[in-house]
Write an enzyme that holds these catalytic residues in place. Structure first.
Site, short mmCIF file in Angstrom:
data_model
loop_
_atom_site.label_atom_id
_atom_site.label_comp_id
_atom_site.label_asym_id
_atom_site.label_seq_id
_atom_site.Cartn_x
_atom_site.Cartn_y
_atom_site.Cartn_z
N ASP A 142 -12.02 -5.66 4.58
CA ASP A 142 -11.09 -4.77 5.28
C ASP A 142 -10.16 -5.62 6.15
OD1 ASP A 142 -9.82 -2.73 6.71
OD2 ASP A 142 -11.66 -1.54 6.87
N ARG A 144 -7.63 -4.24 7.89
CA ARG A 144 -6.97 -3.39 8.88
C ARG A 144 -7.30 -3.84 10.30
NH1 ARG A 144 -8.94 2.36 6.80
NH2 ARG A 144 -10.85 1.11 6.62
#
Length: 225
Positions: A142, A144
């Protein structure tokens, strides 16, 4: 809708200047008028959107969804994830509540971008799960981050949030960026044959608090209660 409280964590206090408030207007929608605020990143020009219902400045416990862009499901109707349903449910919640914010962040494919996301889909068709596919492409699970979301909330004047999420990492990410999270509001969606494996993988590999079947309810309450 049932609610659960995350572990008490004292937030850090961060002062950043990554964004400028670029434009704002009331936009009529099928759910009512949404105050639409566009923020532009100073470092790369990328634009993110806050959809605001009611007056949130100076308030505690504002219902908030931090949502990452998913063109494949939200525009093209892909059934491989539940992103569109989560967005719809969050917009329904804040409009019915008469107060809240949905942050729409331009972080397609957990940050790897649309083209690489489609490459990952091709690898998933060969048997890899969503995380294995990202790793084969050379990406972490991930990419983000939540600094942008935190600054958007600060610029909107939100003092603390009730976060609409299944993802404990979002709670931790906002707290780390200085946004107090009072409690978690589950984001429940229906699964389908194309995304049930994806949802199971998120639950098993990264601790998402996802209830897939009726019998999951008791187990999840035990985990978070």
């Amino acid at each position: 809708m049932s609610e659960s409280r995350p572990p008490q964590v004292l937030p850090t206090r961060k002062s950043t200047s990554l964004l400028e408030k670029f434009s704002e207007a009331d936009v009529p929608t099928g759910r009512g008028v949404l105050r639409t605020v566009v923020f532009r990143e100073k470092r790369n020009g990328r634009e993110h959107v806050a959809l605001v219902v009611g007056e949130v400045q100076g308030l505690e416990g504002v219902p908030v969804r931090v949502h990452s862009e998913c063109l494949t499901s939200e525009v093209f109707g892909s059934l491989k994830c539940d992103c569109r349903e989560q967005l719809d449910r969050a917009l329904d919640f804040v409009t019915q509540n008469g107060c809240g914010v949905v942050l729409y962040l331009r972080q397609e494919g957990r940050g790897i971008g649309l083209g690489n996301k489609i490459k990952a889909y091709a690898l998933q068709a060969e048997g890899l799960d969503t995380y294995e596919a990202n790793r084969q492409l050379g990406f972490p699970d991930d990419l983000r981050s939540y600094d942008i979301a935190a600054e958007m909330l600060r610029l909107l004047g939100v003092r603390s949030v009730d976060l609409i999420t299944n993802n404990p990492l979002k709670i931790a990410g906002l707290v780390e960026e200085g946004i107090p999270v009072r409690r978690r509001i589950p984001s429940r969606t229906e699964h389908n044959p194309h995304n049930v494996g994806y949802l199971r993988t998120k639950r098993e590999r990264t601790g998402h608090l996802i209830e897939l079947f009726a019998e999951d309810d008791d187990d999840t309450e035990a985990k978070v209660g």
